[in-house]
Design a protein around this motif. Structure first.
Motif, PDB file in Angstrom:
ATOM      1  N   ASP A  99       8.156   6.387  -5.965  1.00 43.69           N
ATOM      2  CA  ASP A  99       8.320   6.852  -7.340  1.00 43.69           C
ATOM      3  C   ASP A  99       8.859   5.709  -8.198  1.00 43.69           C
ATOM      4  O   ASP A  99      10.000   5.729  -8.660  1.00 43.69           O
ATOM      5  CB  ASP A  99       9.272   8.051  -7.373  1.00 43.69           C
ATOM      6  N   ARG A 126      -5.107  -1.365  -5.306  1.00 48.46           N
ATOM      7  CA  ARG A 126      -4.443  -0.153  -4.786  1.00 48.46           C
ATOM      8  C   ARG A 126      -3.315   0.279  -5.722  1.00 48.46           C
ATOM      9  O   ARG A 126      -3.146   1.472  -6.002  1.00 48.46           O
ATOM     10  CB  ARG A 126      -3.899  -0.448  -3.388  1.00 48.46           C
ATOM     11  N   VAL A 127      -2.538  -0.686  -6.190  1.00 51.58           N
ATOM     12  CA  VAL A 127      -1.438  -0.356  -7.103  1.00 51.58           C
ATOM     13  C   VAL A 127      -1.980   0.216  -8.407  1.00 51.58           C
ATOM     14  O   VAL A 127      -1.484   1.232  -8.915  1.00 51.58           O
ATOM     15  CB  VAL A 127      -0.568  -1.598  -7.372  1.00 51.58           C
ATOM     16  N   ALA A 180      -4.808   1.700  -8.898  1.00 51.55           N
ATOM     17  CA  ALA A 180      -5.418   3.006  -8.653  1.00 51.55           C
ATOM     18  C   ALA A 180      -4.372   4.106  -8.566  1.00 51.55           C
ATOM     19  O   ALA A 180      -4.669   5.279  -8.836  1.00 51.55           O
ATOM     20  CB  ALA A 180      -6.238   2.963  -7.370  1.00 51.55           C
ATOM     21  N   SER A 181      -3.149   3.724  -8.203  1.00 51.54           N
ATOM     22  CA  SER A 181      -2.069   4.713  -8.098  1.00 51.54           C
ATOM     23  C   SER A 181      -1.490   5.081  -9.461  1.00 51.54           C
ATOM     24  O   SER A 181      -0.653   5.983  -9.559  1.00 51.54           O
ATOM     25  CB  SER A 181      -0.951   4.171  -7.208  1.00 51.54           C
ATOM     26  N   GLY A 182      -1.913   4.371 -10.511  1.00 54.20           N
ATOM     27  CA  GLY A 182      -1.392   4.626 -11.846  1.00 54.20           C
ATOM     28  C   GLY A 182      -0.168   3.812 -12.194  1.00 54.20           C
ATOM     29  O   GLY A 182       0.389   3.964 -13.289  1.00 54.20           O
ATOM     30  N   LYS A 183       0.252   2.942 -11.278  1.00 48.93           N
ATOM     31  CA  LYS A 183       1.411   2.092 -11.534  1.00 48.93           C
ATOM     32  C   LYS A 183       0.977   0.783 -12.169  1.00 48.93           C
ATOM     33  O   LYS A 183      -0.146   0.319 -11.973  1.00 48.93           O
ATOM     34  CB  LYS A 183       2.152   1.814 -10.221  1.00 48.93           C
ATOM     35  N   PHE A 206       0.834  -1.202   0.000  1.00 48.67           N
ATOM     36  CA  PHE A 206       0.000   0.000   0.000  1.00 48.67           C
ATOM     37  C   PHE A 206       0.874   1.259   0.000  1.00 48.67           C
ATOM     38  O   PHE A 206       0.625   2.205  -0.752  1.00 48.67           O
ATOM     39  CB  PHE A 206      -0.915   0.010   1.227  1.00 48.67           C
ATOM     40  N   ARG A 207       1.895   1.274   0.860  1.00 50.09           N
ATOM     41  CA  ARG A 207       2.755   2.454   0.927  1.00 50.09           C
ATOM     42  C   ARG A 207       3.510   2.653  -0.377  1.00 50.09           C
ATOM     43  O   ARG A 207       3.626   3.787  -0.875  1.00 50.09           O
ATOM     44  CB  ARG A 207       3.741   2.328   2.092  1.00 50.09           C
ATOM     45  N   ALA A 222       2.587   1.716  -3.315  1.00 51.60           N
ATOM     46  CA  ALA A 222       1.622   2.177  -4.313  1.00 51.60           C
ATOM     47  C   ALA A 222       1.349   3.669  -4.161  1.00 51.60           C
ATOM     48  O   ALA A 222       1.297   4.414  -5.144  1.00 51.60           O
ATOM     49  CB  ALA A 222       0.323   1.389  -4.188  1.00 51.60           C
ATOM     50  N   ASP A 223       1.206   4.109  -2.924  1.00 46.61           N
ATOM     51  CA  ASP A 223       0.809   5.494  -2.665  1.00 46.61           C
ATOM     52  C   ASP A 223       1.973   6.479  -2.735  1.00 46.61           C
ATOM     53  O   ASP A 223       1.787   7.641  -3.126  1.00 46.61           O
ATOM     54  CB  ASP A 223       0.158   5.604  -1.284  1.00 46.61           C
ATOM     55  N   GLU A 224       3.189   6.047  -2.343  1.00 42.29           N
ATOM     56  CA  GLU A 224       4.272   6.999  -2.125  1.00 42.29           C
ATOM     57  C   GLU A 224       5.511   6.794  -2.995  1.00 42.29           C
ATOM     58  O   GLU A 224       6.271   7.748  -3.210  1.00 42.29           O
ATOM     59  CB  GLU A 224       4.711   6.952  -0.650  1.00 42.29           C
TER      60      GLU A 224
END
Length: 300
Positions: free
Chosen positions: A34, A62-63, A65-68, A27-28, A30-32
């Motif tokens: 680069d 989650r990944v 949704a982060s665009g990755k 999760f982290r 995915a969200d944070e």
């Protein structure tokens, strides 16, 4: 095939972390973090899969949704009917798959997949054979020199990825070293590999650190660090660099690699910043310089 800007990949977590901790790590990232791509999935031991499998759908969501990009990584050694059935299910996924066992590559039926670093791709013939099977991205083994990597990249149709950070996966065995070290059988392992979240150090009889053990997996004792080489490798046609997850601050590690690739930070400055992020780690980059893998060659 190269991209205009090199990409960063977060490899699958190879260690036996607690399921909730592993979920929170992803999760982290995915969200944070680069990074451009995140791999999810059990590579080392199928006995671990029931614990984290329930979390995979929400991690993938989650990944994404982060665009990755999400990649599902396969086991590196398939030995049982149950593991083969799992591989067939993975190959049928509509998400990009990383094949770490050649049987998974065959199961893809010509559809695009990632050829993982444990497929032992050391020459143009092997690379071309995997491309013919559908490999759209190929992560090379770590033992290759920069010249060998450039030669393979020059003739490749697939994206070429190089391992750039972390303990290196070297081999997989049917035996469990972590269990044996504690006088346990593989079937009765009690999941003791979880006691070593970054792998268990192995020493020679002279008490010199030599390798690391992660369940059935043999890894390097040293941590790969190619901060001083990634810019040159990118110039030679490498389009992706892989960071192997450790218990260090991987968000910050990714920031350093991104800064060097983007030309925002000098390699030596990034090297100095990496050391305190990885307490206790000993770094190496010998392979890429055509030297013994455990050496660290100063690129200044």
């Amino acid at each position: 095939m190269t991209s205009s800007s090199p990409k960063l990949t977060l490899g699958p977590v190879l260690f036996n972390w607690k399921p909730e901790a592993l979920r929170d790590f992803y999760f982290r990232m995915a969200d944070e973090a680069d990074v451009d791509t995140i791999h999810v999935g059990e590579v080392v031991c199928s006995k671990r899969t029931p614990f984290f499998d329930p979390f995979i759908p929400e991690v993938v969501e989650r990944v994404a949704a982060s665009g990755k990009q999400v990649v599902l990584s396969s086991l590196a050694l398939i030995m049982t009917d149950r593991e083969l059935a799992q591989a067939r299910d993975l190959a049928a996924s509509d998400i990009l798959v990383e094949a770490n066992d050649i049987s998974v590559a065959a199961l893809m039926g010509g559809r695009p997949f990632v050829a993982g670093p444990l497929l032992n791709i050391y020459n143009e013939g092997t690379l071309a054979s995997l491309e013919a099977m559908g490999a759209a991205r190929i992560c090379l083994p770590a033992e290759l020199s920069a010249d060998a990597v450039a030669t393979l990249a020059a003739g490749a149709k697939a994206e070429i990825e190089v391992q750039a950070f972390g303990r290196l996966p070297l081999a997989i065995s049917a035996r469990c070293y972590a269990a044996r070290a504690r006088n346990l059988s593989k079937d009765g392992c009690q999941y003791v590999c979880a006691d070593d979240p970054d792998g268990m150090d192995v020493e020679t009889l002279d008490e010199v650190p030599f390798l690391a053990v992660n369940g059935t997996q043999t890894m390097s004792y040293h941590h790969m660090d190619l901060l001083g080489s990634v810019a040159g490798l990118a110039d030679s046609g490498i389009s992706r660099f892989r960071l192997w997850p450790q218990t260090f601050d991987m968000v910050r590690v990714a920031e350093l690699f991104r800064a060097v690739l983007a030309g925002r930070m000098a390699a030596d400055e990034a090297e100095a910043a990496l050391v305190p992020l990885c307490p206790g780690a000993e770094f190496a980059n010998g392979y890429i310089h055509g030297k013994a893998g455990h050496l660290f060659i100063d690129t200044d």
